[in-house]
Design an enzyme around this catalytic site. Structure first.
Site, PDB file in Angstrom:
ATOM      1  N   LYS A   1       6.529  -2.042   1.956  1.00 40.02           N
ATOM      2  CA  LYS A   1       5.341  -1.462   2.592  1.00 40.02           C
ATOM      3  C   LYS A   1       4.149  -2.403   2.392  1.00 40.02           C
ATOM      4  O   LYS A   1       3.260  -2.157   1.582  1.00 40.02           O
ATOM      5  CB  LYS A   1       5.066  -0.073   2.002  1.00 40.02           C
ATOM      6  CG  LYS A   1       4.175   0.771   2.891  1.00 40.02           C
ATOM      7  CD  LYS A   1       4.221   2.215   2.457  1.00 40.02           C
ATOM      8  CE  LYS A   1       3.160   3.063   3.096  1.00 40.02           C
ATOM      9  NZ  LYS A   1       3.238   3.132   4.550  1.00 40.02           N
TER      10      LYS A   1
ATOM     11  N   LEU B   1      11.106   0.930   7.401  1.00 41.63           N
ATOM     12  CA  LEU B   1      10.590   1.501   6.162  1.00 41.63           C
ATOM     13  C   LEU B   1      11.322   2.810   5.861  1.00 41.63           C
ATOM     14  O   LEU B   1      11.507   3.640   6.753  1.00 41.63           O
ATOM     15  CB  LEU B   1       9.086   1.780   6.284  1.00 41.63           C
ATOM     16  CG  LEU B   1       8.429   2.228   4.988  1.00 41.63           C
ATOM     17  CD1 LEU B   1       8.280   1.035   4.027  1.00 41.63           C
ATOM     18  CD2 LEU B   1       7.075   2.864   5.244  1.00 41.63           C
TER      19      LEU B   1
ATOM     20  N   TYR C   1       0.832  -1.202   0.000  1.00 40.81           N
ATOM     21  CA  TYR C   1       0.000   0.000   0.000  1.00 40.81           C
ATOM     22  C   TYR C   1       0.860   1.242   0.000  1.00 40.81           C
ATOM     23  O   TYR C   1       2.073   1.175   0.211  1.00 40.81           O
ATOM     24  CB  TYR C   1      -0.953  -0.004   1.210  1.00 40.81           C
ATOM     25  CG  TYR C   1      -0.301   0.285   2.545  1.00 40.81           C
ATOM     26  CD1 TYR C   1       0.504  -0.644   3.173  1.00 40.81           C
ATOM     27  CD2 TYR C   1      -0.496   1.515   3.181  1.00 40.81           C
ATOM     28  CE1 TYR C   1       1.100  -0.373   4.391  1.00 40.81           C
ATOM     29  CE2 TYR C   1       0.088   1.793   4.409  1.00 40.81           C
ATOM     30  CZ  TYR C   1       0.894   0.847   5.011  1.00 40.81           C
ATOM     31  OH  TYR C   1       1.488   1.121   6.212  1.00 40.81           O
TER      32      TYR C   1
HETATM   33  N1  PMP Z   1       7.308   3.545   9.176  1.00 35.24           N
HETATM   34  C1  PMP Z   1       6.181   2.817   9.102  1.00 35.24           C
HETATM   35  C2  PMP Z   1       6.148   1.475   9.758  1.00 35.24           C
HETATM   36  C3  PMP Z   1       5.041   3.322   8.439  1.00 35.24           C
HETATM   37  O1  PMP Z   1       3.926   2.589   8.362  1.00 35.24           O
HETATM   38  C4  PMP Z   1       5.108   4.611   7.857  1.00 35.24           C
HETATM   39  C5  PMP Z   1       3.912   5.227   7.188  1.00 35.24           C
HETATM   40  N2  PMP Z   1       3.320   4.434   6.263  1.00 35.24           N
HETATM   41  C6  PMP Z   1       6.299   5.335   7.956  1.00 35.24           C
HETATM   42  C7  PMP Z   1       7.382   4.769   8.618  1.00 35.24           C
HETATM   43  C8  PMP Z   1       6.436   6.701   7.335  1.00 35.24           C
HETATM   44  O2  PMP Z   1       6.492   6.619   5.946  1.00 35.24           O
HETATM   45  P1  PMP Z   1       6.031   7.824   5.010  1.00 35.24           P
HETATM   46  O3  PMP Z   1       6.800   9.033   5.441  1.00 35.24           O
HETATM   47  O4  PMP Z   1       6.411   7.381   3.647  1.00 35.24           O
HETATM   48  O5  PMP Z   1       4.563   7.980   5.196  1.00 35.24           O
END
Ligand code: PMP
Length: 287
Positions: A149, A207, A33
């Protein structure tokens, strides 16, 4: 205002939008996602999220469901039909629908694509950022590919729920060495006791947040010192500032960790400045 969801080529009233019982996203969390934040109906950090989506699909060998242009149109149309000015748009792609069986389905099984969008109150988020939020630490019990993700978020859900039950906004997950990995849905940052920005490197099992990457460019521009190195819970508790980043949360200052007050208990100057800079840039560059 009635909401609308996109499911596999069609827009449906939100309450009637369904996927099949044997969708592999539902059966195995076999899907990925992305979330974009929306400013005035436009998506922030568009390319970063789109590129990460393709990487996630590639890593899991899920077919690219449609061209980048077509997907962009669907995202825009879902935002438009939901009349979202400020909020988020959510995209999920799964390995499709097939008889429940662990191996990948037959080649040519089309991936499932769903898109939803909803409004978020900008003033509520601003009020939270002005006050700062509480963090609870939790053991990181996730699998070894948190760089992808995926929709397999059970450990993240349990961590976030533990935080909410303790009256905290976010959970920071901690590895066996006592080092913070990341938030349950955010990347974790501190301004350490020496005044240096710290966030864990992405060689580790976390991530690579798109907001994190965008913030790094701003940090460089501001000539602030950044050390991309993990920090312990103890270091975080002694830090001058703590905050976390994600699409939707932007840069959110934290004022306590496990009940220990951070700094003077109010959002720090660096986190506050970075939030302002990030919001300006995201709003300006949104498409
Ligand atoms: N870490 C995790 C585990 C997340 O789920 C997210 C948000 N989806 C993030 C970090 C932050 O990622 P982003 O800045 O791309 O939203």
């Amino acid at each position: 205002m009635s909401r609308v969801a996109y499911v596999n080529g069609q827009y449906h009233p939100h309450g009637q939008a369904m996927v099949h019982v044997e969708d592999r996203g539902f059966q195995f969390a076999d899907g990925v996602y992305e979330v974009w934040s929306i400013f005035d109906g436009r998506m922030a950090d568009f390319d970063g999220h789109m590129t990460r989506l393709h990487r996630s699909l590639n890593e899991l060998r899920i077919d690219i469901p449609m061209s980048r242009e077509a997907l962009t149109r669907v995202l825009h149309e879902t935002i438009r039909r939901n009349r979202v000015r400020n909020g988020i748009v959510y995209l999920q792609v799964t390995r499709g629908t097939a008889r429940r069986d662990h191996p990948f389905p037959a080649e040519g099984t089309p991936p499932s694509v769903i898109v939803t969008s909803r409004s978020i109150s900008a003033s509520e988020a601003e009020a939270q950022a002005k006050k700062g939020v509480a963090i609870l630490t939790q053991p990181d019990i996730r699998w070894g590919r948190c760089d992808i993700k995926t929709v397999g978020l059970l450990a993240n859900v349990l961590a976030k729920q533990a935080a909410r039950e303790a009256g905290a906004y976010e959970a920071w997950m901690v590895d066996e060495m006592g080092l913070v990995t990341e938030g349950s849905s955010t990347n974790a940052w501190i301004v350490d006791e020496h005044g240096k920005l710290r966030t864990r490197d992405t060689q580790a099992n976390i991530l690579k947040g798109i907001t994190r990457t965008a913030l790094m460019a701003l940090i460089q521009q501001e000539k602030l010192e950044l050390d991309e190195r993990p920090f312990s819970v103890d270091e975080a508790k002694r830090a001058r500032e703590a905050f976390f980043t994600a699409a939707g949360a932007f840069v959110m200052p934290a004022v306590s960790i496990d009940g220990t007050t951070i700094g003077d208990g109010t959002p720090g100057p660096i986190a506050t400045r970075l939030r302002t800079l990030y919001l300006e840039q995201a709003r300006r560059d949104a498409i």
